[in-house]
Design an enzyme around this catalytic site. Structure first.
Site, short mmCIF file in Angstrom:
data_model
loop_
_atom_site.label_atom_id
_atom_site.label_comp_id
_atom_site.label_asym_id
_atom_site.label_seq_id
_atom_site.Cartn_x
_atom_site.Cartn_y
_atom_site.Cartn_z
N LYS A 1 0.85 -1.21 0.00
CA LYS A 1 0.00 0.00 0.00
C LYS A 1 0.88 1.25 0.00
O LYS A 1 1.88 1.30 0.74
CB LYS A 1 -0.89 -0.05 1.25
CG LYS A 1 -2.00 0.96 1.29
CD LYS A 1 -2.85 0.74 2.56
CE LYS A 1 -4.04 1.66 2.62
NZ LYS A 1 -4.86 1.42 3.85
N SER B 1 -9.55 0.96 2.83
CA SER B 1 -8.68 1.83 2.07
C SER B 1 -7.54 1.09 1.38
O SER B 1 -6.94 1.65 0.47
CB SER B 1 -8.09 2.90 2.99
OG SER B 1 -7.26 2.31 3.97
N SER C 1 -10.00 -1.47 6.76
CA SER C 1 -9.28 -1.20 5.52
C SER C 1 -8.41 -2.33 4.99
O SER C 1 -7.93 -2.27 3.87
CB SER C 1 -8.42 0.06 5.69
OG SER C 1 -9.24 1.20 5.70
#
Lengths: 548, 548
Positions: B134, B209, B233
């Protein structure tokens, strides 16, 4: 003269105390030492109140008492009665208690004795051990005021989790002890039960905020006590009173049921931990008893880390911090560190000097985080009753910024705090240092109302390092600790340094004060730190009967 | 047309991405499936870009790949090339990457191969495993924008600690992945690199996310990925994309070097954790590799708790939470839970129903604590560049109070949070429940821009319970999941319930979406939770080759 306003409330707190004192053991004023007598530690022997057997009992450690009870050579009842008598005497001389729980303690001890008589077994590893308890650690159906007049008649509905665990292990709670207003003095004075004194010299403070506990340990009103510490509040009274104290890592010991003004505040974690009158081993015993019961399965914010047994070893590197780079310790402290250094080197330990790392920075972080709301909540609590702020309460409030920090400012400080911790930890590893031996305070024991400098203890709070305090075996000496010519020429580095240095015009001001040492370990090395404290104490004090 | 203001900055972010794509593996537009084709999971096979061997490699788990490399049957270089090719394809179809690191990854793989050739040993337990990361997990000398245009050219000076540990174990990082503006959507859309799509249906979001990671896992652009989770997330994108994800307990995995807006915020702890394309075992492998390196000795805020190996057992009690009492899950979710229930009972597990305990209360606590400053810091970051807030950013901001909470209000919420945790833990024990099996979201996978309800995942954040997500093996079925007459008459209990239920007019809207299950364990039982997830997955999916 009738009382009005907050004084009526404060009187309620005093009434609770006075009504609780076991009157049969009170000495009349004429049998007490004169108010001018500073050192009262010998008075239990002189008083005639305690028998030889009772004197002997009150000079034993918790570990020793449990062993005796386990052999059937002592009964829990005689143990608690001995300590109760000594505590009543101590209270008359030092004003250290907020409430006696004599009847309940004796009843409980009798039950323990019955259990032992029937089973020949102890209830648990603290069977029959009297423990004194700082007032803000809540007892079911008793008031809990945390040093605030506003809370003087607030009743607790459940025993603090820590008390539950200790009780399961056999502990007996016989007396609750004094604390300063707001809990944020390294002294011990509030508007309810007043000021507590140091048993070694009654012109000195027993320290704080666990000052009642300091006096209790120093006078041996209990072998074990419970204090709390967010800036030195366990270690400072242990040091000032010639006793033992341990600040465990945050989030190990259970906090549920300990009443503080800002519950839910976690910018800086307060801790609860043991104090002991005569033995580091007792501090270990306390920690083991608590953590063996896995409190994290009830109070789930705690770290799920069991207490492990660590064998003391001399194969350690101890660094001595002579000075924190901000405030110079008084001559007796430096002398004790030199004494320790010699003994440790002679014993073959690796001893180096510790160059402090950004202690001023650490203080700036922690002092700002104590009161991110500019102490609004604490001021509100004072306002609620109308009681005036004590001078050292205002002093502590003055650490905060004049207005509340924003959340963002708080987060920035917390990030700095964590980075500082990581840097300090890396430095310890890089320098190959296992433990730091240091002062606990600039003075051996501060004069009443004068304990203003926190950062010999608070530094280990902001870094969250485990730290133990124990007596060096030395006390302030009028000859050895006299100021030398170069001391008189000392140029302070800053305002605090000047202020603290001026408090030492001569050793006489601190007559009889014991000198403590503080040992801090690396992050999370609670067990190793207590084990190292035992090694260092035995070497420094040259104790016999060592198990090491 | 020339860009102005924030758009110039945003273009820099896109340039970094575009310049990093290995052009040799890009397919021309005419070789790609039409934009109207929803499900693209089969395209790697149809594209002709990957060889049979490369297809086989990209369908293996990290555990399997390491075993093959350990036997010398696969080389790290061919492994990373295979995943890079698949990732380039995936990016063309799903827009999931923010930056490729192909040259470095291949060079690193070659070094690993050399090491193996010389020593016949693996560098470590992640030798040659490609991991997608990420974007806000910082790489040295690369930019890190965390989804904010304002940070698009901010360069990181050091690898995140987690990346250092994984690299030491042999991991190869080949691609960085997309995240939403502010990190606070359960979707994946920002003003820099745009919107990421779900590989199973490109009208759906991959979740967020860690949405780029969800797409990466669902399309098998890497066997392992790294996400972060403060409200779902990790778990939501794992669920939406038919992959695996694990939210460990707070303060276990290292966070140093992961860039967030409110560094130092600890009202609610975010966590970093693993995602995997095809195996729960890989999540365990990741956790073990990280915690075996004792990150708490560097990042000292972490809990000093080693990863322990737990043997999976069927001797567990699993409670099924059909509904959280606030928002009804869509029919495919309920069907998957029923399916699981039948299989688990048939396999002899003890299965009971879970009556949710104050989930609305939990949401009120966590939603207020996300932004105690009324999201001022986040708004300030948007203001800095002038970029507009995305709709789901405003949605997340709307969770906060209109004005900043006082510190006192925050402390009260934190105290409530801790009490809620203790109550929930006590309830699990009282009911004899080891694990709770539940939905991850009301929908199998939300339509782009629609993932508004967080509390099937956020509840385990406020309670800080470990939770794993895995595919049920089922996907949304136009027949089996059609609304029944009683479904059409459903009377929602509140506004959110109505909003979420209306999003399911028919199964067709979620065509092809995989249906996940979430399993949460008791406080700190991370290892047990992953072990239980393996047991439950194997039973529910009837997998062969079980080691259990």
């Amino acid at each position: 003269m009738s009382l009005t306003g907050w004084k009526i409330q404060a009187q309620k707190g005093r009434d609770i105390l006075h009504n609780s004192i076991p009157k049969q053991w009170l000495l009349s004023a004429d049998r007490l030492p004169p108010a001018t007598q500073k050192n009262v530690t010998d008075f239990p022997r002189q008083s005639g109140l305690l028998s030889e057997n009772e004197l002997a009992i009150t000079e034993m450690s918790a570990t020793g008492l449990v062993a005796e009870m386990g052999h059937g050579r002592l009964k829990a009842e005689e143990v608690v009665v001995a300590f109760l008598k000594r505590a009543v005497l101590g209270h008359q001389l030092l004003n250290f208690a907020t409430e006696f729980m004599a009847d309940e303690a004796i009843a409980r001890a009798k039950k323990l004795d019955e259990y032992y008589q029937q089973t020949r077994k102890l209830v648990g590893p603290l069977h029959g051990v009297p423990i004194s308890v700082k007032e803000h650690i809540g007892f079911k159906n008793r008031t809990c005021n945390t040093g605030y007049v506003a809370w003087v008649d607030k009743v607790t509905t459940e025993d603090a989790l820590l008390l539950q665990l200790l009780a399961k292990a056999g502990a007996v709670f016989h007396v609750r002890t004094n604390q300063p207003q707001s809990l944020m003095h390294l002294c011990c004075s509030n508007n309810i039960t007043g000021t507590t004194f140091n048993p070694h010299n009654r012109t000195l403070t027993p320290g704080g905020s666990s000052g009642g506990e300091g006096a209790s340990m120093g006078f041996r009103c209990a072998p074990l006590g419970i204090g709390t510490d967010i800036g030195g509040s366990i270690r400072c009274p242990a040091a000032f009173c010639g006793a033992y104290g341990f600040r465990p890592s945050a989030m190990r010991n259970p906090l549920a049921g300990i009443k503080v003004a800002a519950a839910g505040q976690e910018n800086i974690h307060g801790v609860v931990g043991p104090m002991a009158s005569c033995s580091l081993e007792d501090l270990e015993l306390f920690q083991k008893v608590v953590l063996d019961q896995e409190p994290w399965d009830v109070e789930t914010s705690l770290m799920p880390v069991p207490w492990k047994m660590v064998t003391p070893t001399r194969n350690i590197t101890v660094a001595i911090m002579w000075d924190d780079g901000c405030v110079r310790p008084h001559p007796p402290i430096t002398r004790a560190l030199k004494h320790a250094r010699e003994k440790l080197i002679a014993a073959g330990l690796k001893v180096v000097d510790w160059e402090p790392y950004k202690h001023k920075h650490g203080w700036e972080i922690i002092s700002a985080l104590y009161y991110p709301d500019a102490a609004a909540l604490q001021r509100q609590l004072l306002h609620e009753s109308g009681e005036p702020a004590r001078p050292l309460t205002e002093w502590a409030f003055s650490y905060s910024q004049p207005t509340a920090l924003s959340h963002q400012e708080t987060w920035v400080l917390q990030e700095k705090r964590d980075i500082y911790r990581d840097e300090y930890n890396a430095l310890l590893k890089r320098r190959g240092v296992d433990f730091i031996l240091s002062p606990t305070h600039p003075a051996a024991a501060a004069v009443l109302g004068e304990s203003q400098y926190w950062n010999y203890t608070a530094i280990w709070n902001v870094l969250d390092l485990p730290a133990a305090v124990f007596p060096s075996g030395l006390s302030v000496d009028p000859v050895l600790d006299a100021l030398l010519a170069q001391d008189r020429r000392y140029q302070p580095r800053n305002e605090a340094d000047e202020r603290e240095w001026r408090k030492y015009p001569s050793p006489e001001r601190y007559e009889g004060a014991p000198v403590a040492l503080q040992i801090a370990g690396r992050r999370f090395k609670d067990e190793e730190t207590l084990a190292a404290a035992r090694v260092v104490e035995e070497i420094v004090r040259g104790r016999l009967g060592s198990r090491l």
